[in-house]
Design a protein around this motif. Structure first.
Motif, mmCIF file in Angstrom:
data_model
loop_
_atom_site.group_PDB
_atom_site.id
_atom_site.type_symbol
_atom_site.label_atom_id
_atom_site.label_comp_id
_atom_site.label_asym_id
_atom_site.label_seq_id
_atom_site.Cartn_x
_atom_site.Cartn_y
_atom_site.Cartn_z
ATOM 1 N N ARG A 152 -63.634 95.957 46.065
ATOM 2 C CA ARG A 152 -62.916 96.118 44.791
ATOM 3 C C ARG A 152 -61.505 95.368 44.917
ATOM 4 N N GLY A 153 -61.292 94.925 46.147
ATOM 5 C CA GLY A 153 -59.775 94.464 46.316
ATOM 6 C C GLY A 153 -58.782 95.592 46.053
ATOM 7 N N LEU A 154 -58.927 96.782 46.381
ATOM 8 C CA LEU A 154 -57.788 98.134 46.113
ATOM 9 C C LEU A 154 -57.487 98.547 47.275
ATOM 10 N N LEU A 155 -58.124 98.333 48.416
ATOM 11 C CA LEU A 155 -57.890 98.993 49.934
ATOM 12 C C LEU A 155 -56.498 98.384 50.416
ATOM 13 N N CYS A 156 -55.731 99.390 50.745
ATOM 14 C CA CYS A 156 -54.332 99.237 51.339
ATOM 15 C C CYS A 156 -54.382 100.018 52.351
ATOM 16 N N PRO A 157 -54.588 99.490 53.717
ATOM 17 C CA PRO A 157 -54.206 100.033 54.816
ATOM 18 C C PRO A 157 -53.020 100.369 55.378
ATOM 19 N N VAL A 158 -52.845 101.665 55.725
ATOM 20 C CA VAL A 158 -51.278 101.862 56.244
ATOM 21 C C VAL A 158 -51.592 102.730 57.394
ATOM 22 N N SER A 159 -50.420 102.326 58.585
ATOM 23 C CA SER A 159 -50.759 103.037 59.866
ATOM 24 C C SER A 159 -50.056 104.538 59.618
ATOM 25 N N ALA A 160 -50.779 105.734 59.827
ATOM 26 C CA ALA A 160 -50.238 106.965 60.047
ATOM 27 C C ALA A 160 -49.551 107.507 61.091
ATOM 28 N N GLU A 161 -48.970 106.551 62.143
ATOM 29 C CA GLU A 161 -48.437 106.825 63.332
ATOM 30 C C GLU A 161 -46.718 107.191 62.836
#
Ligand code: AMP
Length: 249
Positions: free
Chosen positions: A221-230
């Motif tokens: 859907r073009g909504l994904l926003c991956p972010v590192s949780a480190e």
């Protein structure tokens, strides 16, 4: 921006009203947070809501609030849901969707929202999409927190929660000043039933089979926003806000 809301309408359902209205929010954000149990979604949700003026809507909190009320006040569906939760299993979609649908006003709230722990299956994501569409709303982004599995297990087993003010500590990474006592309100900290090793294992399996496919769903859907949780919570929050700014300047 308002820092905390009592979230009464979300926690108690459509018969309840929040005690405070959100301050005027010129840019209400409508976000979903994804990530395996233990990546720190709850902490990030609180920090992001304080920054964005949105409301933290956690389905897990609905179940935890239901635990606090008398057994005879719980509907049969809610009582059954608590049994699933105790075992670390996912509550059936039908029950979760009924609870969220009856709280649709929280999704329409002018302050915006940040969903945490919902959706957890593709069926829930599809139902949320329909529910938002019906109310002429849409998501701005879906933040997906990423962390290696060994770090997840260490975070979960050391996590301690305050039953009163919901503050979260960690026996190594974020210890309270006095062992076992909440820094903010003095209540005795506890280990969430579903943070115990046997439940953690079940929750990780549930995540892999049911929740991980959501990243593909939202990516399409073009909504994904991956972010590192480190890193430290503040760093992760700053990283998230930056990613969101990059997406929607
Ligand atoms: P959480 O606080 O989000 O980790 O949720 C705690 C527990 O509540 C989960 O392990 C599930 O048993 C249940 N739960 C919360 N949200 C959902 C959901 N969207 N779908 C199914 N079960 C849920």
């Amino acid at each position: 921006m308002q820092l905390t809301r009592d979230r009464k309408a979300w926690l108690e359902g459509p018969g309840a009203a929040c005690n405070s209205r959100p301050e005027h929010n010129p840019r209400p954000r409508r976000l979903v947070l994804l990530g395996a149990p233990g990546v720190g979604k709850g902490t990030q949700a609180e920090m992001l809501c304080a920054k964005l003026g949105a409301c933290h809507l956690s389905t897990g909190d609905i179940f935890r609030a239901a635990k606090a009320i008398g057994a005879c006040e719980r509907s049969p569906a809610l009582a059954a849901a608590l049994q699933y939760m105790r075992r670390g299993e996912l509550v059936p979609d039908e029950t979760v969707l009924a609870l969220v649908s009856e709280r649709v006003n929280c999704l329409k709230c002018e302050g915006g929202f940040l969903l945490d722990g919902f959706p957890r299956t593709v069926a829930q994501a599809e139902a949320l999409e329909q529910l938002l569409k019906k109310n002429k709303l849409s998501l701005d982004a879906v933040v997906s927190y990423e962390l290696p599995i060994e770090q997840i297990v260490a975070r979960l087993s050391g996590r301690r929660t305050c039953p009163q003010c919901k503050a979260v500590f960690h026996i190594d990474a974020l210890p309270p000043k006095l062992p076992g006592i909440c820094d903010h309100c003095g209540a005795t900290l506890y280990q969430r039933e579903d943070d115990r090793p046997e439940s953690v294992r079940v929750r990780m399996e549930a995540y892999e089979t049911s929740t991980a496919p959501l990243t593909a769903f939202y990516s399409s859907r073009g909504l994904l926003c991956p972010v590192s949780a480190e890193g430290a919570p503040k760093e992760i929050c700053a990283r998230t806000l930056e990613e969101l700014r990059n997406r929607n300047p």
